[in-house]
Design a protein around this motif. Structure first.
Motif, PDB file in Angstrom:
ATOM      1  N   GLY A 186       3.159  -1.173   8.188  1.00  0.00           N
ATOM      2  CA  GLY A 186       2.645  -0.395   7.066  1.00  0.00           C
ATOM      3  C   GLY A 186       1.444  -1.050   6.420  1.00  0.00           C
ATOM      4  O   GLY A 186       0.434  -0.384   6.131  1.00  0.00           O
ATOM      5  N   ASP A 187       1.512  -2.355   6.216  1.00  0.00           N
ATOM      6  CA  ASP A 187       0.393  -3.075   5.604  1.00  0.00           C
ATOM      7  C   ASP A 187      -0.846  -3.043   6.495  1.00  0.00           C
ATOM      8  O   ASP A 187      -1.975  -3.117   6.005  1.00  0.00           O
ATOM      9  N   GLY A 224       0.777  -1.224   0.000  1.00  0.00           N
ATOM     10  CA  GLY A 224       0.000   0.000   0.000  1.00  0.00           C
ATOM     11  C   GLY A 224       0.812   1.278   0.000  1.00  0.00           C
ATOM     12  O   GLY A 224       0.235   2.377  -0.062  1.00  0.00           O
ATOM     13  N   TRP A 225       2.126   1.159   0.066  1.00  0.00           N
ATOM     14  CA  TRP A 225       2.979   2.349   0.075  1.00  0.00           C
ATOM     15  C   TRP A 225       3.476   2.669  -1.327  1.00  0.00           C
ATOM     16  O   TRP A 225       3.776   1.765  -2.123  1.00  0.00           O
ATOM     17  N   GLN A 265       4.508   6.421  16.183  1.00  0.00           N
ATOM     18  CA  GLN A 265       3.575   5.443  15.631  1.00  0.00           C
ATOM     19  C   GLN A 265       3.894   4.019  16.089  1.00  0.00           C
ATOM     20  O   GLN A 265       2.992   3.235  16.404  1.00  0.00           O
ATOM     21  N   ASP A 298      -1.709  -0.509   8.273  1.00  0.00           N
ATOM     22  CA  ASP A 298      -2.070   0.907   8.433  1.00  0.00           C
ATOM     23  C   ASP A 298      -1.763   1.439   9.834  1.00  0.00           C
ATOM     24  O   ASP A 298      -2.413   2.381  10.302  1.00  0.00           O
ATOM     25  N   GLU A 299      -0.757   0.873  10.485  1.00  0.00           N
ATOM     26  CA  GLU A 299      -0.319   1.377  11.783  1.00  0.00           C
ATOM     27  C   GLU A 299       0.924   2.242  11.667  1.00  0.00           C
ATOM     28  O   GLU A 299       1.397   2.798  12.658  1.00  0.00           O
ATOM     29  N   LYS A 311       2.708   5.148   8.906  1.00  0.00           N
ATOM     30  CA  LYS A 311       2.563   5.948   7.694  1.00  0.00           C
ATOM     31  C   LYS A 311       3.703   6.954   7.628  1.00  0.00           C
ATOM     32  O   LYS A 311       3.809   7.839   8.483  1.00  0.00           O
ATOM     33  N   SER A 368       1.606   1.570  18.396  1.00  0.00           N
ATOM     34  CA  SER A 368       1.227   0.225  17.962  1.00  0.00           C
ATOM     35  C   SER A 368       1.505  -0.813  19.042  1.00  0.00           C
ATOM     36  O   SER A 368       0.869  -1.876  19.070  1.00  0.00           O
ATOM     37  N   GLU A 418       7.077   6.762  -0.313  1.00  0.00           N
ATOM     38  CA  GLU A 418       6.853   6.456   1.103  1.00  0.00           C
ATOM     39  C   GLU A 418       7.804   5.377   1.588  1.00  0.00           C
ATOM     40  O   GLU A 418       8.360   5.471   2.695  1.00  0.00           O
TER      41      GLU A 418
END
Length: 311
Positions: free
Chosen positions: A273-274, A122-123, A168, A276-277, A279, A172, A127
């Motif tokens: 990252g996958d 997703g990046w 972040q 969404d924790e 970014k 997490s 990123e």
């Protein structure tokens, strides 16, 4: 291939766009077609010669240790990757520069598999390139400080390239995060889940107002006088970790950390990252031809997030 090089220590004016042979691929390396890199403070410190006593330098130097790109060719013993894989990594080698130790501000880099992991789907490449050195620094300081769920951590320079990752990652893990930053970055820190405080005079009182008993962990990503408040803010049994000040280890019994490449740690960042924790925050993106501008932007200080170079 096109690459940024410099043939002497100096300011950003020593950076030159030039043509170099495509790197050879060793048995335990892969050739990565670079899509993006990023600039870290260590890059311009190396360029100015500040690390000459620590790492051998062979001119010309291709700067850059962060990379995101696509595997173009695999080595003789690299089962971890296949041609076409999207990867990201912290490609730090034992020698700065030289024909076999090229950096990542180039169209291609030969990267040992110990420095790479698969890029989060997703990046973007930008990123992913913003993450390896800063993200690994945050991850490894947090691990060595023993941060756990339920702990309260004070993050110095929480809106910076490393600090924003640390906030972040700590969140997490289930930690409460207090972060120092300028007033202009307080809303940003709140979006990351941190409780912002302004650094400078009165910091001890501001942190104590939020956590009267003191914090369990202090993470220093700025240096200077950041550690002066440790005796007043760290509760008994707590730990301090710094990437800039050896007093964390020598005076306070904590951790003094120099980040190292680690594919397992990179893979954990990718998992965050996958999920969404995690970014990455990108301050600005430069083209390869303006790598000098990227160095100058990083060197100006007070950058929120990372400076990225698109190749």
């Amino acid at each position: 291939m096109r690459a940024i090089t410099y043939d002497r220590f100096g300011g950003s004016d020593v950076l030159t766009l030039t043509d170099l042979p495509t790197p050879k691929v060793g048995p335990d390396s892969v050739l990565v077609r670079v899509r993006a890199s990023s600039v870290n403070p260590v890059d311009w410190k190396v360029r100015e010669g500040y690390l000459a006593e620590v790492m051998d330098t062979v001119f010309p130097v291709v700067p850059g240790w962060d990379v995101a790109g696509v595997v173009e060719q695999v080595g003789l013993d690299t089962p971890e990757f296949q041609v076409g894989d999207e990867v990201f990594g912290y490609v730090r080698k034992d020698v700065v520069g030289g024909e076999v130790a090229g950096g990542t501000l180039a169209e291609f880099v030969a990267a040992p598999v110990r420095t790479l992991a698969h890029k989060p789907a997703g990046w973007s490449f930008e990123e992913a390139a913003a993450t390896p050195l800063a993200g690994l620094t945050a991850f490894q300081t947090i691990r060595r400080a023993g941060l756990q769920s339920g702990h309260t951590v004070l993050v110095h320079a929480a809106a910076g390239g490393v600090g924003s990752f640390a906030v972040q990652i700590a969140r997490s893990l289930g930690a409460r995060v207090i972060g120092t930053a300028s007033e202009a970055n307080h809303d940003y820190l709140r979006t990351l889940g941190a409780e912002p405080v302004t650094y400078g005079e009165g910091l001890i009182d501001r942190v104590r107002a939020l956590e009267p008993a003191g914090v369990d962990v202090i993470l220093d990503y700025v240096g200077g006088d950041a550690l002066d408040s440790v005796p007043d803010l760290l509760r008994d049994g707590g730990t301090v970790a710094s990437i800039t000040d050896a007093r964390a280890r020598d005076e306070f019994g904590g951790q003094y950390v120099w980040v190292r490449p680690d594919p397992a740690d990179l893979a954990q960042l990718a998992r965050l990252g996958d999920a969404d924790e995690l970014k990455p925050e990108i301050a600005e993106v430069f083209d390869l031809v303006d790598a000098a501008g990227a160095h100058e932007r990083s060197q100006s200080g007070h950058v929120r997030g990372k400076v990225v170079v698109r190749v």
